[in-house]
Design an enzyme around this catalytic site. Structure first.
Site, PDB file in Angstrom:
ATOM      1  N   LYS A 227      41.124  36.172  47.642  1.00  0.00           N
ATOM      2  CA  LYS A 227      42.445  36.169  47.563  1.00  0.00           C
ATOM      3  C   LYS A 227      43.395  36.033  48.616  1.00  0.00           C
ATOM      4  O   LYS A 227      44.281  35.380  48.857  1.00  0.00           O
ATOM      5  CB  LYS A 227      42.935  37.135  46.708  1.00  0.00           C
ATOM      6  CG  LYS A 227      42.670  36.923  45.186  1.00  0.00           C
ATOM      7  CD  LYS A 227      43.507  37.878  44.424  1.00  0.00           C
ATOM      8  CE  LYS A 227      42.689  38.172  42.681  1.00  0.00           C
ATOM      9  NZ  LYS A 227      43.282  39.422  42.250  1.00  0.00           N
TER      10      LYS A 227
ATOM     11  N   ARG B  67      28.758  38.532  43.401  1.00  0.00           N
ATOM     12  CA  ARG B  67      30.024  37.864  43.452  1.00  0.00           C
ATOM     13  C   ARG B  67      29.435  36.215  43.899  1.00  0.00           C
ATOM     14  O   ARG B  67      28.458  36.044  44.705  1.00  0.00           O
ATOM     15  CB  ARG B  67      31.143  37.919  44.181  1.00  0.00           C
ATOM     16  CG  ARG B  67      30.959  38.085  45.751  1.00  0.00           C
ATOM     17  CD  ARG B  67      31.906  38.714  46.519  1.00  0.00           C
ATOM     18  NE  ARG B  67      33.128  38.470  45.705  1.00  0.00           N
ATOM     19  CZ  ARG B  67      34.351  39.370  45.683  1.00  0.00           C
ATOM     20  NH1 ARG B  67      34.186  40.257  46.491  1.00  0.00           N
ATOM     21  NH2 ARG B  67      35.557  38.831  45.321  1.00  0.00           N
TER      22      ARG B  67
ATOM     23  N   GLU C 111      43.310  42.016  38.670  1.00  0.00           N
ATOM     24  CA  GLU C 111      44.555  42.666  39.103  1.00  0.00           C
ATOM     25  C   GLU C 111      45.349  41.441  39.311  1.00  0.00           C
ATOM     26  O   GLU C 111      45.292  40.526  39.850  1.00  0.00           O
ATOM     27  CB  GLU C 111      44.399  43.295  40.610  1.00  0.00           C
ATOM     28  CG  GLU C 111      45.593  43.923  41.032  1.00  0.00           C
ATOM     29  CD  GLU C 111      45.612  44.351  42.437  1.00  0.00           C
ATOM     30  OE1 GLU C 111      44.829  44.003  43.073  1.00  0.00           O
ATOM     31  OE2 GLU C 111      46.439  45.076  42.889  1.00  0.00           O
TER      32      GLU C 111
END
Length: 566
Positions: A278, A268, A42
């Site tokens: 983020k 992850r 994104e």
RNA sequence: UGGGGCGUAGCCAAGCGGUAAGGCAGCGGGUUUUGAUCCCGUCAUGCGAAGGUUCGAAUCCUUCCGCCCCAGCCA
């Protein structure tokens, strides 16, 4: 078990991981003809080391199995997204060394199709416009242990739903006043199946589609169908999306999509002494704890690049940590090993004195300058030699001289000898001090005929130190970085991760003396400053005539351990 | 206490019924004009725990324990 990569850094041959096993099996069984993957960021922030793992995985396996990998911007939430991020992500993926298939994709390119599919669901009685507010919707959703309740609007007619959805699209309804939901099962144990929202009203301009839309599809409604449109065969994502897989499959099964992609999840990356979220990275930038997304202390790809980490070292790192489904925290030392390993093999050597101490050679002519030659690398003759001017006055590092020391100290000591790297052996005679008692100059002598030779009297020097001519050098700034956080897991146990920031993560040294060949250094291109570490010219702060070097990482330092023990 | 996952050395990670790969870190030693690199050696009688099946179990079965994810109109 190990092999050497094209550029020399050490690559470990590893057994295949579960994703590779799946791909090989699907290919062997003819389930797919060509592997198609995608990396779907994104564009709402800069890419970090965790994304590097995903990039290496998606692009890596596609290449390994003769397939392709798309770069698709998953831009379904215009409130957070921007072109700045799109550009940075393209740059980072390219820099990492990967090429996306054909042109860049945007989920927003598929908004028309996605809208048609929403209509298809409505017509099939499988989606409805719900008037519940976000707060009410939460109450109706139930909890982890209790089933939800049906929305009062769940049984609206196809006609009414069609009309209301058209009004949503036309901008006639307020944000939050209603949403389009898939009609699945409000009692499902998997909460994602409790009539998830698939379209919501956001009267926000989109960075890619402008003002065309005021309704936007949700991640769940967009992702699988976008995969289907692109012919993605294996949609690889992280573990937290595992619970979404039934929903992913529900849309694929209930819509007239052109393909049936499958989703697979992997764990992850977590790195200790590092934050990879983020939200936290953005906070560090917004509150100016760092200089920006590309601050050399940031674990962003752009930050690591500016710091001097190489793409090869990042790729090697991703290879070494593996791909599994178990949560793990990789030691940042593993990353540092990969960086040093690649830089050691490839970075040209140079000398730079970080904290200069003047040395005067009393038996060396004042106006003489010898042009010595030094190899670019100790075990690579393909790297160009450089010229080292040698003169009566030199600089050595203050750490490399002591008036007296024990045998473990292998540097310059009063009355003793040391080898000047690539030059003469010298012997120290006198320490000149200022009023404060600090040594400001060392008077020494060269031992004749010691370039490339041991002293003829048989008294060998105890060690080797680096130096730079005082007559010809380049004065520069050097920025020494340390880890950004002092705690292994910043913010663990509900604490504020900002409290774990290392106040000494940046130390700026001015007045360092670099050998003249460093005047040709290019930003982000690595050098080893011998006995100090790996450095590169900073791409932001450096100017002609005012060079600024970043320390990418120090050399492994076993002396630090020895000196601490004593 | 609903659903979905995961537990192999300090860290990462192979192993898929035949007796615990490899890497990082650590430790010991060697080479060296970088206290770097490189090289050699060392590092789990043990696979979350307890039972069970089997000639044989990290691998199969049972129970238990621990950790992670999910209740955004974020992704």
């Amino acid at each position: 078990m190990t092999e050497i990569t094209e550029n020399g850094s050490t690559k470990v041959e590893k057994p295949s991981h579960f994703i590779q096993n799946i791909l090989r099996k699907d290919l062997d069984e003819g389930k797919v003809e060509t592997i198609v993957t995608r990396f779907p960021p994104e564009p709402n922030g800069y890419l970090h080391i965790g994304h590097a793992k995903s990039i290496c995985l998606n692009f890596g396996v596609a290449k390994q199995f003769g397939g392709v990998c798309n770069l698709r911007f998953d831009d379904t939430n215009p409130e957070k997204e921007s072109d700045e991020y799109v550009e940075s992500i393209k740059r980072d993926v390219s820099w990492l060394g990967f090429e996306w298939h054909e042109e860049i994709r945007f989920t927003s390119d598929y908004f028309d199709q996605l809208h048609d599919w929403a209509l298809e669901l409505i017509k099939a009685g499988k989606a409805y416009v719900c008037d519940l507010s976000p707060d009410q919707a939460r109450e109706y959703r139930g909890t982890l242990t209790e089933p939800g309740k049906n929305s009062p609007n769940r049984d609206r007619s196809v006609a009414e739903n069609t009309e209301l959805f058209a009004k949503m699209r036309a901008g006639e309804l307020a944000e939050g006043s209603c949403s389009l939901r898939a009609k699945i099962d409000m009692a499902a144990p998997n909460i994602n199946l409790r009539d998830p929202v698939i379209y919501r009203i956001k009267k926000v301009r989109h960075h890619h589609t402008g003002d065309k839309w005021c309704i936007y599809p949700s991640y769940d409604f967009a992702h699988g169908q976008s995969d289907a449109i692109e012919g993605v065969t294996h949609s690889i994502c992280t573990l937290e999306f595992e619970d979404h897989r039934p929903l992913y499959e529900w849309f694929i099964a209930n819509l007239s999509v052109p393909a049936t992609p499958k989703q697979y999840e992997f764990a992850r990356l977590n790195l200790n002494y590092t934050v990879t979220s983020k939200r936290k990275l953005r906070q560090l930038v917004d509150e100016q704890h760092v200089d920006g997304w590309d601050d050399p202390r940031m674990p962003t790809i752009s930050g690591m690049r500016r710091r001097g980490y190489t793409a090869q070292s990042l790729r090697n790192f991703c290879d070494r940590i593996g791909v599994t489904r178990s949560d793990s925290v990789v030691d940042v030392g593993m990353l540092e090993y990969c960086v040093r390993d690649d830089l050691d093999k490839n970075a040209p050597r140079a000398m730079c004195v970080l904290r200069p101490l003047k040395v005067t050679l009393t038996n060396y002519p004042e106006d003489k300058i010898e042009r010595l030659r030094a190899p670019g690398h100790p075990n690579r003759d393909d790297l160009a030699e450089r010229e080292l001017p040698f003169s009566q006055t030199l600089f050595i590092d203050v750490e490399d001289f002591r008036e007296e020391a024990n045998k473990k100290y292998k540097r310059l000591v009063l009355g003793k000898r040391v080898r000047l790297r690539n030059a003469y052996v010298i012997e120290a005679d006198e320490a000149v001090k200022n009023d404060a008692g600090e040594v400001v100059e060392v008077k020494a002598r060269i031992i004749e005929n010691t370039i490339g030779e041991d002293p003829e009297d048989g008294v060998k020097p105890k060690g080797v130190i680096h130096w730079v001519s005082a007559a010809e050098n380049i004065e520069c700034d050097v920025r020494l970085y340390d880890r950004l956080f002092n705690e292994e897991s910043p913010g663990a146990g509900g604490s504020d991760f900002l409290q774990a920031i290392n106040p000494d993560s940046l130390q700026v040294l001015s007045g360092a003396k670099a050998e003249v060949s460093l005047g040709e250094a290019k930003p982000e291109s690595a050098y080893q400053f011998e006995r100090e570490g790996y450095f590169c010219l900073d791409s932001h702060y450096s100017r002609d005539g005012a060079l600024v070097f970043n320390r990418t990482i120090g050399l492994r330092d076993s002396w630090a351990k020895i000196s601490q023990q004593n």
